[in-house]
Design an enzyme around this catalytic site. Structure first.
Site, PDB file in Angstrom:
ATOM      1  N   ARG A   1       0.667  -1.121  -0.094  1.00  0.00           N
ATOM      2  CA  ARG A   1      -0.166   0.021  -0.188  1.00  0.00           C
ATOM      3  C   ARG A   1       0.846   1.210   0.112  1.00  0.00           C
ATOM      4  O   ARG A   1       0.295   2.432  -0.381  1.00  0.00           O
ATOM      5  CB  ARG A   1      -0.913  -0.176   1.134  1.00  0.00           C
ATOM      6  CG  ARG A   1      -2.127   1.096   1.109  1.00  0.00           C
ATOM      7  CD  ARG A   1      -3.277   0.501   1.904  1.00  0.00           C
ATOM      8  NE  ARG A   1      -3.345  -0.174   2.824  1.00  0.00           N
ATOM      9  CZ  ARG A   1      -2.833   0.108   4.284  1.00  0.00           C
ATOM     10  NH1 ARG A   1      -2.589   1.279   4.324  1.00  0.00           N
ATOM     11  NH2 ARG A   1      -2.634  -0.736   5.027  1.00  0.00           N
TER      12      ARG A   1
ATOM     13  N   LYS B   1      -8.872   4.269 -19.950  1.00  0.00           N
ATOM     14  CA  LYS B   1      -9.144   4.819 -21.574  1.00  0.00           C
ATOM     15  C   LYS B   1      -7.822   4.168 -22.337  1.00  0.00           C
ATOM     16  O   LYS B   1      -7.647   3.330 -22.393  1.00  0.00           O
ATOM     17  CB  LYS B   1      -9.690   6.052 -21.324  1.00  0.00           C
ATOM     18  CG  LYS B   1     -10.806   6.327 -20.469  1.00  0.00           C
ATOM     19  CD  LYS B   1     -11.851   5.539 -20.562  1.00  0.00           C
ATOM     20  CE  LYS B   1     -12.803   5.615 -19.169  1.00  0.00           C
ATOM     21  NZ  LYS B   1     -13.348   6.911 -18.790  1.00  0.00           N
TER      22      LYS B   1
ATOM     23  N   TYR C   1     -16.757  14.589 -16.941  1.00  0.00           N
ATOM     24  CA  TYR C   1     -17.360  12.905 -17.028  1.00  0.00           C
ATOM     25  C   TYR C   1     -18.503  13.027 -16.020  1.00  0.00           C
ATOM     26  O   TYR C   1     -18.264  13.514 -14.837  1.00  0.00           O
ATOM     27  CB  TYR C   1     -16.169  12.086 -16.681  1.00  0.00           C
ATOM     28  CG  TYR C   1     -16.499  10.678 -16.246  1.00  0.00           C
ATOM     29  CD1 TYR C   1     -17.142   9.991 -17.483  1.00  0.00           C
ATOM     30  CD2 TYR C   1     -16.391  10.219 -15.059  1.00  0.00           C
ATOM     31  CE1 TYR C   1     -17.216   8.534 -17.200  1.00  0.00           C
ATOM     32  CE2 TYR C   1     -16.709   8.934 -14.946  1.00  0.00           C
ATOM     33  CZ  TYR C   1     -17.122   8.141 -15.738  1.00  0.00           C
ATOM     34  OH  TYR C   1     -17.400   6.814 -15.577  1.00  0.00           O
TER      35      TYR C   1
ATOM     36  N   ASP D   1      -8.091  17.294 -16.589  1.00  0.00           N
ATOM     37  CA  ASP D   1      -8.337  15.907 -16.755  1.00  0.00           C
ATOM     38  C   ASP D   1      -8.154  15.497 -18.252  1.00  0.00           C
ATOM     39  O   ASP D   1      -8.714  16.244 -19.194  1.00  0.00           O
ATOM     40  CB  ASP D   1     -10.013  15.518 -16.549  1.00  0.00           C
ATOM     41  CG  ASP D   1     -10.150  14.056 -16.940  1.00  0.00           C
ATOM     42  OD1 ASP D   1      -9.496  13.406 -17.914  1.00  0.00           O
ATOM     43  OD2 ASP D   1     -11.174  13.480 -16.189  1.00  0.00           O
TER      44      ASP D   1
HETATM   45  C1  PLP Z   1     -13.827   7.379 -17.430  1.00  0.00           C
HETATM   46  C2  PLP Z   1     -13.402   8.725 -16.882  1.00  0.00           C
HETATM   47  C3  PLP Z   1     -13.185   9.075 -15.847  1.00  0.00           C
HETATM   48  C4  PLP Z   1     -13.418   8.107 -14.439  1.00  0.00           C
HETATM   49  O1  PLP Z   1     -12.422   6.896 -14.745  1.00  0.00           O
HETATM   50  P1  PLP Z   1     -12.539   5.502 -14.085  1.00  0.00           P
HETATM   51  O2  PLP Z   1     -11.158   4.844 -14.512  1.00  0.00           O
HETATM   52  O3  PLP Z   1     -13.545   4.848 -14.983  1.00  0.00           O
HETATM   53  O4  PLP Z   1     -12.618   5.535 -12.870  1.00  0.00           O
HETATM   54  C5  PLP Z   1     -12.789  10.517 -15.445  1.00  0.00           C
HETATM   55  N1  PLP Z   1     -12.724  11.473 -16.347  1.00  0.00           N
HETATM   56  C6  PLP Z   1     -12.977  11.043 -17.555  1.00  0.00           C
HETATM   57  C7  PLP Z   1     -12.747  12.146 -18.735  1.00  0.00           C
HETATM   58  C8  PLP Z   1     -13.188   9.783 -17.850  1.00  0.00           C
HETATM   59  O5  PLP Z   1     -13.764   9.502 -19.247  1.00  0.00           O
END
Ligand code: PLP
Length: 380
Positions: free
Chosen positions: A72, A216, A126, A191
């Site tokens: 951790r 992603k 998101y 982001d």
């Molecule tokens: C999918 C997504 C998230 C969240 O990510 P997870 O890995 O599903 O927790 C945050 N920001 C954007 C732009 C996303 O497309």
């Protein structure tokens, strides 16, 4: 493409970093593929030395030198991914988490723990990021504004400014350099999930933290759930302490898959972007389509509003998979108003430009003519 990674001592290009960063020690160790270290604990015969390392971590959150202590607190395979992503984003370091939402949660907890619970955010985000802020699930208080209103929305207890650019799902873009200026001393978190460091490195424009849902494009094959924050060492220390105390760690096998994913990130993003740009062009010329969203920065996401029933399009695809998520080698399509952004209040969603007839397409690596044939058929 030759993007020199200027903020680091190295002068290697992005494409070179993608395949070498986080692996620099391997050849000297007689290895080629990175080892996967699945240990949860590590033997330490020098318990005084280990105690001192734990004290140092508790004080600053700096990654302990020497042998690891406990899973951790840090993991060598995950650390390779963190090193590599930081190089690609041009930041001092990066901190990986179990998912993108775990990464955002850690940032909110880190700022809130310093008494800075107020967040200024720009829609759209998101859907779940919007929900986390709006519902105040972590005790934060949010002011929503457009980019021009950020400076006026700042308060003495503002701990964070949060934007997505291009944003999910409208692909709206923000002038990051101007926004960073408006934030003053308040950290700007961008982001960067949609653009990836291949197309945009927000730290170069003044963002203090760069967040990815690594689920992603960074993973890129639809088989890893992960998140990461690329940032300066000071911010990272607090994030590591939060990660240690709350436990949202990334599994080492996921760390391995992400490091492997990064090595093909530039070629995947460029190839999918070329197809996406072509599909955006054809959709723009198509009388069945009311409006197409495709960002200036490029990328593999295309959103478009149809005149007909968007559910009919979702039901009509054969090659493209109707599913949430994005950034995989195969193409995915979904209807934000009923799926990814369903959790956002309908009025807020529409005000943020998410039309009820909007479809979000994540373009993969299939042949562009096959993709167009599928879309053409689904549009009816
Ligand atoms: C999918 C997504 C998230 C969240 O990510 P997870 O890995 O599903 O927790 C945050 N920001 C954007 C732009 C996303 O497309």
């Amino acid at each position: 493409m030759d993007v020199r990674m200027g903020t680091r001592s190295t002068t290697r290009a992005l494409d070179t970093e993608a395949v070498h960063a986080g692996r620099d020690d391997l050849a000297r160790q007689g290895l080629h593929a990175p080892p996967i270290d699945l240990s949860t604990t590590y033997p330490a015969f020098d318990s005084r030395g280990e105690a001192a390392r734990i004290d140092a971590f508790a004080a600053t959150g700096a990654q302990p030198d020497g042998p690891p202590v406990y899973g951790r607190l840090g993991n060598p395979t995950v650390a390779r991914f963190e090193t590599a992503l930081a190089r690609l984003e041009g930041t001092e370091t990066a901190v990986a988490f179990a998912s993108g939402m775990a990464a955002l949660s850690a940032v909110l907890l880190a700022r809130g723990s310093m008494g800075l619970r107020h967040v200024v955010a720009v829609r759209p985000l998101y859907g779940c990021s919007d929900h986390l802020l709006t519902a105040g699930l972590l005790g934060s208080e949010v002011t929503w504004t457009d980019p021009a209103g950020v400076a006026d929305a700042l308060r003495p207890d503002t701990g964070l400014v949060l934007v997505e650019s291009p944003a999910n799902p409208t692909l709206a873009e923000v002038d990051l350099r101007a926004l960073a200026r408006d934030c003053g001393s308040v950290p700007l978190l961008v982001d960067n999930t949609f653009a990836t460091p291949v197309l945009q490195r927000p730290a170069e424009h003044g963002a203090r933290m760069v967040l990815h849902s690594a689920t992603k494009y960074l993973g890129g094959h639809g088989d890893v759930l992960a998140g990461v924050v690329a940032c300066d060492e000071e911010s990272a220390g607090r994030l590591r302490q939060i990660r240690f105390a709350t436990g949202g760690v990334l599994h080492p096998l996921a760390g391995y898959l992400l490091l492997r994913g990064l090595s093909t990130l530039p070629v995947r993003v460029r190839a999918a972007s070329a197809s996406a740009a072509e599909l955006a062009r054809r959709l723009t010329a198509d009388p069945r389509v009311a409006r197409v969203h495709y960002p200036r920065v490029g990328g593999a996401m295309v959103s478009f509003e149809v005149y007909g029933d968007p559910h009919e399009v979702i039901g009509g695809v054969r090659l493209i998979t109707p599913a949430v998520s994005l950034g995989s080698v195969d193409s995915l399509i979904q209807h934000p108003a009923s799926i990814s952004h369903r959790i956002v209040d309908a009025g807020d969603r529409r005000a943020a430009g998410v039309d009820d007839r909007l479809l979000r397409l994540s373009v993969g690596l299939e042949d562009v003519e096959d993709l167009w044939a599928d879309l053409d058929g689904a549009l009816g």
